[in-house]
Design a protein around this motif. Structure first.
Motif, PDB file in Angstrom:
ATOM      1  N   LEU A   1     -11.139 -11.759  -3.329  1.00  0.00           N
ATOM      2  CA  LEU A   1     -11.526 -11.786  -1.929  1.00  0.00           C
ATOM      3  C   LEU A   1     -12.855 -11.077  -1.730  1.00  0.00           C
ATOM      4  O   LEU A   1     -13.100 -10.027  -2.332  1.00  0.00           O
ATOM      5  CB  LEU A   1     -10.457 -11.094  -1.070  1.00  0.00           C
ATOM      6  CG  LEU A   1      -9.039 -11.651  -1.161  1.00  0.00           C
ATOM      7  CD1 LEU A   1      -8.089 -10.789  -0.335  1.00  0.00           C
ATOM      8  CD2 LEU A   1      -8.995 -13.096  -0.709  1.00  0.00           C
ATOM      9  N   ASP A   2     -13.679 -11.642  -0.855  1.00  0.00           N
ATOM     10  CA  ASP A   2     -14.902 -10.921  -0.499  1.00  0.00           C
ATOM     11  C   ASP A   2     -14.533  -9.787   0.461  1.00  0.00           C
ATOM     12  O   ASP A   2     -13.393  -9.687   0.922  1.00  0.00           O
ATOM     13  CB  ASP A   2     -15.952 -11.858   0.097  1.00  0.00           C
ATOM     14  CG  ASP A   2     -15.496 -12.539   1.377  1.00  0.00           C
ATOM     15  OD1 ASP A   2     -14.590 -12.023   2.064  1.00  0.00           O
ATOM     16  OD2 ASP A   2     -16.067 -13.583   1.723  1.00  0.00           O
ATOM     17  N   ASP A   3     -15.486  -8.917   0.755  1.00  0.00           N
ATOM     18  CA  ASP A   3     -15.208  -7.731   1.577  1.00  0.00           C
ATOM     19  C   ASP A   3     -14.715  -8.095   2.978  1.00  0.00           C
ATOM     20  O   ASP A   3     -13.785  -7.471   3.494  1.00  0.00           O
ATOM     21  CB  ASP A   3     -16.452  -6.845   1.683  1.00  0.00           C
ATOM     22  CG  ASP A   3     -16.777  -6.163   0.368  1.00  0.00           C
ATOM     23  OD1 ASP A   3     -15.861  -6.022  -0.476  1.00  0.00           O
ATOM     24  OD2 ASP A   3     -17.943  -5.771   0.189  1.00  0.00           O
ATOM     25  N   ASP A   4     -15.330  -9.106   3.599  1.00  0.00           N
ATOM     26  CA  ASP A   4     -14.925  -9.495   4.951  1.00  0.00           C
ATOM     27  C   ASP A   4     -13.483 -10.013   4.972  1.00  0.00           C
ATOM     28  O   ASP A   4     -12.690  -9.652   5.837  1.00  0.00           O
ATOM     29  CB  ASP A   4     -15.865 -10.557   5.515  1.00  0.00           C
ATOM     30  CG  ASP A   4     -17.247 -10.018   5.812  1.00  0.00           C
ATOM     31  OD1 ASP A   4     -17.378  -8.788   6.000  1.00  0.00           O
ATOM     32  OD2 ASP A   4     -18.199 -10.827   5.878  1.00  0.00           O
ATOM     33  N   THR A   5     -13.160 -10.860   4.024  1.00  0.00           N
ATOM     34  CA  THR A   5     -11.806 -11.413   3.963  1.00  0.00           C
ATOM     35  C   THR A   5     -10.790 -10.316   3.674  1.00  0.00           C
ATOM     36  O   THR A   5      -9.706 -10.285   4.263  1.00  0.00           O
ATOM     37  CB  THR A   5     -11.726 -12.514   2.892  1.00  0.00           C
ATOM     38  OG1 THR A   5     -12.725 -13.505   3.162  1.00  0.00           O
ATOM     39  CG2 THR A   5     -10.360 -13.165   2.876  1.00  0.00           C
ATOM     40  N   ARG A   6     -11.128  -9.407   2.788  1.00  0.00           N
ATOM     41  CA  ARG A   6     -10.232  -8.286   2.476  1.00  0.00           C
ATOM     42  C   ARG A   6      -9.991  -7.440   3.727  1.00  0.00           C
ATOM     43  O   ARG A   6      -8.867  -7.051   4.027  1.00  0.00           O
ATOM     44  CB  ARG A   6     -10.821  -7.432   1.358  1.00  0.00           C
ATOM     45  CG  ARG A   6      -9.940  -6.257   0.940  1.00  0.00           C
ATOM     46  CD  ARG A   6     -10.549  -5.482  -0.214  1.00  0.00           C
ATOM     47  NE  ARG A   6     -10.699  -6.292  -1.409  1.00  0.00           N
ATOM     48  CZ  ARG A   6      -9.713  -6.556  -2.275  1.00  0.00           C
ATOM     49  NH1 ARG A   6      -8.514  -6.067  -2.067  1.00  0.00           N
ATOM     50  NH2 ARG A   6      -9.922  -7.297  -3.341  1.00  0.00           N
ATOM     51  N   GLN A   7     -11.052  -7.180   4.499  1.00  0.00           N
ATOM     52  CA  GLN A   7     -10.923  -6.395   5.728  1.00  0.00           C
ATOM     53  C   GLN A   7     -10.048  -7.121   6.746  1.00  0.00           C
ATOM     54  O   GLN A   7      -9.176  -6.524   7.377  1.00  0.00           O
ATOM     55  CB  GLN A   7     -12.314  -6.121   6.333  1.00  0.00           C
ATOM     56  CG  GLN A   7     -12.292  -5.323   7.604  1.00  0.00           C
ATOM     57  CD  GLN A   7     -11.771  -3.905   7.405  1.00  0.00           C
ATOM     58  OE1 GLN A   7     -11.995  -3.297   6.363  1.00  0.00           O
ATOM     59  NE2 GLN A   7     -11.065  -3.388   8.378  1.00  0.00           N
ATOM     60  N   GLU A   8     -10.269  -8.412   6.891  1.00  0.00           N
ATOM     61  CA  GLU A   8      -9.466  -9.192   7.842  1.00  0.00           C
ATOM     62  C   GLU A   8      -8.002  -9.242   7.418  1.00  0.00           C
ATOM     63  O   GLU A   8      -7.099  -9.121   8.250  1.00  0.00           O
ATOM     64  CB  GLU A   8     -10.055 -10.598   7.962  1.00  0.00           C
ATOM     65  CG  GLU A   8     -11.414 -10.607   8.629  1.00  0.00           C
ATOM     66  CD  GLU A   8     -12.199 -11.884   8.393  1.00  0.00           C
ATOM     67  OE1 GLU A   8     -11.756 -12.739   7.584  1.00  0.00           O
ATOM     68  OE2 GLU A   8     -13.279 -12.020   9.010  1.00  0.00           O
ATOM     69  N   LEU A   9      -7.764  -9.412   6.124  1.00  0.00           N
ATOM     70  CA  LEU A   9      -6.396  -9.444   5.619  1.00  0.00           C
ATOM     71  C   LEU A   9      -5.692  -8.111   5.858  1.00  0.00           C
ATOM     72  O   LEU A   9      -4.540  -8.080   6.316  1.00  0.00           O
ATOM     73  CB  LEU A   9      -6.380  -9.796   4.131  1.00  0.00           C
ATOM     74  CG  LEU A   9      -5.010  -9.822   3.447  1.00  0.00           C
ATOM     75  CD1 LEU A   9      -4.078 -10.830   4.104  1.00  0.00           C
ATOM     76  CD2 LEU A   9      -5.166 -10.126   1.965  1.00  0.00           C
ATOM     77  N   THR A  10      -6.366  -7.018   5.569  1.00  0.00           N
ATOM     78  CA  THR A  10      -5.725  -5.716   5.770  1.00  0.00           C
ATOM     79  C   THR A  10      -5.479  -5.435   7.248  1.00  0.00           C
ATOM     80  O   THR A  10      -4.469  -4.823   7.598  1.00  0.00           O
ATOM     81  CB  THR A  10      -6.560  -4.577   5.146  1.00  0.00           C
ATOM     82  OG1 THR A  10      -7.885  -4.608   5.670  1.00  0.00           O
ATOM     83  CG2 THR A  10      -6.586  -4.702   3.640  1.00  0.00           C
TER      84      THR A  10
END
Length: 108
Positions: free
Chosen positions: A25-34
């Motif tokens: 996951l890229d950083d944005d997707t990881r942030q959205e997922l969390t």
């Protein structure tokens, strides 16, 4: 390509997917997922499953899935689900119609 080609491709892809999928996951997707995990109090697998379902539903409802299927396989999702093309459903393949001369069809 055809309905048979699509069926084979779907079955092969389904078999190639493991029970668990690891994703980078890229950083944005990881942030959205969390954020979704924290807000909805769900595990990442549940969020990803729901996201795929929502994307699939949206793609079907907007006609994007049919557009891509028609472009790549010359079928629609309804044809895939029924296992036969519209032409086959209407008997067009069994009972071919004579070509009509529509040259004057819209002339008055």
């Amino acid at each position: 390509m055809s309905l048979d080609d699509l069926t084979v491709d779907v079955e092969e892809t389904y078999e190639s997917l493991d029970e668990e999928i690891s994703l980078d996951l890229d950083d944005d997707t990881r942030q959205e997922l969390t954020m979704l995990m924290a807000a909805l109090d769900k595990e990442e697998g549940d969020i990803v499953e729901q996201a795929v379902r929502l994307l699939f539903q949206s793609t079907v409802e907007t006609g994007k899935l049919d557009f891509h299927l028609r472009s790549g396989y010359d079928v629609t999702y309804d044809e895939y689900l029924s296992g036969m093309t519209y032409e086959e459903m209407g008997g067009g393949i069994q009972y071919p119609q004579q070509q009509q001369n529509d040259e004057r069809r819209y002339q008055f």
